[in-house]
Design a protein around this motif. Structure first.
Motif, mmCIF file in Angstrom:
data_model
loop_
_atom_site.group_PDB
_atom_site.id
_atom_site.type_symbol
_atom_site.label_atom_id
_atom_site.label_comp_id
_atom_site.label_asym_id
_atom_site.label_seq_id
_atom_site.Cartn_x
_atom_site.Cartn_y
_atom_site.Cartn_z
ATOM 1 N N ASP A 55 0.824 -1.213 0.000
ATOM 2 C CA ASP A 55 0.000 0.000 0.000
ATOM 3 C C ASP A 55 0.855 1.259 0.000
ATOM 4 N N SER A 56 1.955 1.234 0.750
ATOM 5 C CA SER A 56 2.842 2.396 0.821
ATOM 6 C C SER A 56 3.528 2.664 -0.510
ATOM 7 N N GLU A 57 4.004 1.605 -1.167
ATOM 8 C CA GLU A 57 4.634 1.771 -2.479
ATOM 9 C C GLU A 57 3.632 2.312 -3.496
ATOM 10 N N LEU A 58 2.434 1.793 -3.453
ATOM 11 C CA LEU A 58 1.414 2.234 -4.412
ATOM 12 C C LEU A 58 1.034 3.701 -4.209
ATOM 13 N N VAL A 59 0.883 4.124 -2.965
ATOM 14 C CA VAL A 59 0.509 5.522 -2.732
ATOM 15 C C VAL A 59 1.669 6.449 -3.091
ATOM 16 N N LEU A 60 2.903 6.045 -2.813
ATOM 17 C CA LEU A 60 4.045 6.864 -3.225
ATOM 18 C C LEU A 60 4.142 6.934 -4.756
#
Length: 143
Positions: A55-60
């Motif tokens: 989720d963090s990679e996708l939002v970044l």
């Protein structure tokens, strides 16, 4: 380089920038493997060791893609509405923006262990700086 050619080159660079931003966004719609491959390239060696799925990679990725798209749109508007009629001011705005991006992005990439991204960033930087500097050089000298 004539001013008209520099203006066209800057418009292309701006649209290319926006396109890459959209590609980053598209990775959120099922193209995560493409972003994982890009991350693997900038974290040489190319060994399949990077992912782009949390989720963090996708939002970044969404934030980065949105910023890159927005920068491309803004640079296109500055080129069209400022640089075309006032090359000194438009060029200064574009140059400061692209150099600011280059320094921060490249320094961050080095700190993150992705030194090869500096090489890729250099190509992006050249898309903007070459027309700006070439148009300055081609400018006739005034007494």
């Amino acid at each position: 380089m004539p001013h008209s050619s520099a203006t066209s080159a800057l418009k292309f660079a701006s649209l290319f920038c926006a396109f890459i931003g959209l590609l980053m966004f598209a990775s959120l719609l099922g193209g995560q493997n493409l972003m994982a491959m890009f991350l693997d390239i900038i974290h040489l060696p190319f060994d399949g060791g990077q992912s782009f799925s949390s989720d963090s990679e996708l939002v970044l990725g969404a934030i980065s893609g949105g910023l890159l798209f927005g920068y491309g749109v803004m640079a296109h508007q500055v080129t069209t509405h400022v640089y075309s009629s006032n090359p000194a001011l438009g060029g200064q705005i574009i140059m400061r923006g692209i150099c600011g991006w280059f320094v921060v992005d490249s320094a961050g990439s080095i700190l993150a262990g992705a030194w090869f991204n500096v090489v890729l960033n250099s190509g992006f930087l050249a898309l903007f700086l070459v027309p700006l500097l070439a148009a300055r050089i081609a400018k006739p000298a005034h007494p």
